[in-house]
Motif scaffolding. Structure first.
Motif, PDB file in Angstrom:
ATOM      1  N   LYS A  14       0.849  -1.189   0.000  1.00  0.00           N
ATOM      2  CA  LYS A  14       0.000   0.000   0.000  1.00  0.00           C
ATOM      3  C   LYS A  14       0.883   1.237   0.000  1.00  0.00           C
ATOM      4  CE  LYS A  14      -3.084   0.346   3.284  1.00  0.00           C
ATOM      5  NZ  LYS A  14      -3.905   0.695   4.468  1.00  0.00           N
ATOM      6  N   ILE A  15       0.486   2.233  -0.774  1.00  0.00           N
ATOM      7  CA  ILE A  15       1.124   3.540  -0.716  1.00  0.00           C
ATOM      8  C   ILE A  15       0.041   4.594  -0.494  1.00  0.00           C
ATOM      9  CG2 ILE A  15       3.121   2.898  -2.112  1.00  0.00           C
ATOM     10  CD1 ILE A  15       1.137   5.199  -3.910  1.00  0.00           C
ATOM     11  N   VAL A  16       0.474   5.738   0.002  1.00  0.00           N
ATOM     12  CA  VAL A  16      -0.414   6.865   0.246  1.00  0.00           C
ATOM     13  C   VAL A  16       0.152   8.071  -0.487  1.00  0.00           C
ATOM     14  CG1 VAL A  16      -1.380   8.381   2.014  1.00  0.00           C
ATOM     15  CG2 VAL A  16      -1.082   5.941   2.490  1.00  0.00           C
ATOM     16  N   SER A  17      -0.711   8.802  -1.150  1.00  0.00           N
ATOM     17  CA  SER A  17      -0.297  10.010  -1.852  1.00  0.00           C
ATOM     18  C   SER A  17      -1.412  11.039  -1.705  1.00  0.00           C
ATOM     19  CB  SER A  17      -0.021   9.704  -3.329  1.00  0.00           C
ATOM     20  OG  SER A  17       0.659  10.775  -3.939  1.00  0.00           O
ATOM     21  N   ASP A  18      -1.321  12.139  -2.448  1.00  0.00           N
ATOM     22  CA  ASP A  18      -2.348  13.166  -2.334  1.00  0.00           C
ATOM     23  C   ASP A  18      -2.398  14.019  -3.591  1.00  0.00           C
ATOM     24  OD1 ASP A  18      -0.594  15.694  -1.930  1.00  0.00           O
ATOM     25  OD2 ASP A  18       0.144  14.314  -0.402  1.00  0.00           O
ATOM     26  N   PHE A  19      -3.489  14.743  -3.717  1.00  0.00           N
ATOM     27  CA  PHE A  19      -3.648  15.732  -4.777  1.00  0.00           C
ATOM     28  C   PHE A  19      -4.684  16.748  -4.332  1.00  0.00           C
ATOM     29  CE2 PHE A  19      -7.125  12.899  -5.735  1.00  0.00           C
ATOM     30  CZ  PHE A  19      -8.112  13.695  -6.303  1.00  0.00           C
ATOM     31  N   ASP A  29      11.941 -12.356  -8.171  1.00  0.00           N
ATOM     32  CA  ASP A  29      13.182 -12.984  -7.704  1.00  0.00           C
ATOM     33  C   ASP A  29      13.831 -12.232  -6.552  1.00  0.00           C
ATOM     34  OD1 ASP A  29      12.867 -14.972  -9.576  1.00  0.00           O
ATOM     35  OD2 ASP A  29      14.169 -14.010 -11.059  1.00  0.00           O
ATOM     36  N   ALA A  30      13.503 -10.951  -6.399  1.00  0.00           N
ATOM     37  CA  ALA A  30      14.049 -10.153  -5.291  1.00  0.00           C
ATOM     38  C   ALA A  30      13.177 -10.252  -4.042  1.00  0.00           C
ATOM     39  CB  ALA A  30      14.186  -8.695  -5.723  1.00  0.00           C
ATOM     40  N   GLY A  31      12.085 -11.015  -4.118  1.00  0.00           N
ATOM     41  CA  GLY A  31      11.186 -11.141  -2.978  1.00  0.00           C
ATOM     42  C   GLY A  31      10.257  -9.952  -2.827  1.00  0.00           C
ATOM     43  N   VAL A  32       9.910  -9.321  -3.957  1.00  0.00           N
ATOM     44  CA  VAL A  32       9.098  -8.103  -3.957  1.00  0.00           C
ATOM     45  C   VAL A  32       7.876  -8.310  -4.842  1.00  0.00           C
ATOM     46  CG1 VAL A  32       9.097  -5.678  -4.658  1.00  0.00           C
ATOM     47  CG2 VAL A  32      11.112  -6.645  -3.535  1.00  0.00           C
ATOM     48  N   LEU A  33       6.737  -7.879  -4.363  1.00  0.00           N
ATOM     49  CA  LEU A  33       5.523  -7.909  -5.190  1.00  0.00           C
ATOM     50  C   LEU A  33       5.592  -6.826  -6.250  1.00  0.00           C
ATOM     51  CD1 LEU A  33       2.647  -8.964  -5.774  1.00  0.00           C
ATOM     52  CD2 LEU A  33       1.829  -7.280  -4.111  1.00  0.00           C
ATOM     53  N   LEU A  34       5.894  -5.608  -5.819  1.00  0.00           N
ATOM     54  CA  LEU A  34       6.012  -4.452  -6.700  1.00  0.00           C
ATOM     55  C   LEU A  34       6.867  -3.429  -5.972  1.00  0.00           C
ATOM     56  CD1 LEU A  34       5.138  -2.728  -9.182  1.00  0.00           C
ATOM     57  CD2 LEU A  34       3.099  -2.096  -7.869  1.00  0.00           C
ATOM     58  N   ASP A  35       7.877  -2.944  -6.633  1.00  0.00           N
ATOM     59  CA  ASP A  35       8.743  -1.947  -6.026  1.00  0.00           C
ATOM     60  C   ASP A  35       7.915  -0.721  -5.624  1.00  0.00           C
ATOM     61  OD1 ASP A  35      10.490   0.684  -6.715  1.00  0.00           O
ATOM     62  OD2 ASP A  35      11.723  -0.882  -5.781  1.00  0.00           O
ATOM     63  N   GLN A  38       5.583   6.096  -8.553  1.00  0.00           N
ATOM     64  CA  GLN A  38       5.689   6.823  -9.818  1.00  0.00           C
ATOM     65  C   GLN A  38       4.425   6.665 -10.648  1.00  0.00           C
ATOM     66  OE1 GLN A  38       8.236   9.011 -10.859  1.00  0.00           O
ATOM     67  NE2 GLN A  38       6.536   9.497 -12.220  1.00  0.00           N
ATOM     68  N   ALA A  39       3.903   5.456 -10.732  1.00  0.00           N
ATOM     69  CA  ALA A  39       2.649   5.241 -11.467  1.00  0.00           C
ATOM     70  C   ALA A  39       1.529   6.076 -10.860  1.00  0.00           C
ATOM     71  CB  ALA A  39       2.281   3.762 -11.471  1.00  0.00           C
ATOM     72  N   THR A  40       1.490   6.138  -9.538  1.00  0.00           N
ATOM     73  CA  THR A  40       0.455   6.923  -8.859  1.00  0.00           C
ATOM     74  C   THR A  40       0.647   8.410  -9.127  1.00  0.00           C
ATOM     75  OG1 THR A  40       0.239   5.220  -7.157  1.00  0.00           O
ATOM     76  CG2 THR A  40      -0.609   7.414  -6.622  1.00  0.00           C
ATOM     77  N   ARG A  41       1.881   8.896  -9.055  1.00  0.00           N
ATOM     78  CA  ARG A  41       2.138  10.310  -9.379  1.00  0.00           C
ATOM     79  C   ARG A  41       1.698  10.634 -10.799  1.00  0.00           C
ATOM     80  NH1 ARG A  41       6.866   9.642  -6.184  1.00  0.00           N
ATOM     81  NH2 ARG A  41       8.048   8.987  -8.004  1.00  0.00           N
ATOM     82  N   ASP A  42       1.994   9.735 -11.733  1.00  0.00           N
ATOM     83  CA  ASP A  42       1.608   9.955 -13.136  1.00  0.00           C
ATOM     84  C   ASP A  42       0.094  10.081 -13.269  1.00  0.00           C
ATOM     85  OD1 ASP A  42       4.294   9.799 -13.809  1.00  0.00           O
ATOM     86  OD2 ASP A  42       4.149   7.760 -14.621  1.00  0.00           O
ATOM     87  N   VAL A  43      -0.642   9.216 -12.605  1.00  0.00           N
ATOM     88  CA  VAL A  43      -2.099   9.250 -12.682  1.00  0.00           C
ATOM     89  C   VAL A  43      -2.639  10.487 -11.964  1.00  0.00           C
ATOM     90  CG1 VAL A  43      -4.205   8.081 -11.942  1.00  0.00           C
ATOM     91  CG2 VAL A  43      -2.368   6.776 -13.027  1.00  0.00           C
TER      92      VAL A  43
END
Length: 125
Positions: A5-10, A44-50, A56-61
């Protein structure tokens, strides 16, 4: 099942049509946005999504709505720019950028104040 989960704002202005209340008047919010991504396996790095990639995807949207009069955006011409539809708009745009064969946007919450939010989950996976 994994979840990040990430949190952002606009910030943006809007007014609700056919609302029969004060929110029919032009006003704005500083929305807080929570994005939840789920998946059934890690890379392979043990990560679902960096986290950086998701941020960055959220900032773009969010650039599509930040400091905008939401009623003027094509998506909201036929839909009221309510917190519910804002969450759905963000969900759909983030899904197009983030979803893969083992991960997907699970939910997006749009907080219009510190104690009020709407969440969109999309279709069950």
């Amino acid at each position: 099942m994994y979840e990040v989960k990430i949190v952002s704002d606009f910030a943006a202005a809007h007014n609700l049509r056919n609302f029969r209340g004060r929110c029919e008047n032009l006003h704005g919010h500083n929305w807080k946005v929570e994005v939840v991504v789920r998946g059934d396996r890690l890379d392979d790095a043990g990560v679902l999504l960096d986290f950086g990639e998701l941020k960055q995807a959220t900032r773009d949207v969010l650039q599509l709505v930040d400091h905008q009069y939401l009623n003027d955006l094509p998506y909201f011409k036929e839909r009221n720019p309510s917190s519910e539809y804002i969450a759905r708009f963000l969900f759909e745009n983030l899904s197009a950028r983030v979803n893969g064969d083992h991960r997907w946007v699970h939910s997006v919450s749009a907080w219009e104040s510190k104690d009020s939010c709407a969440t969109y989950y999309g279709e069950s996976r």
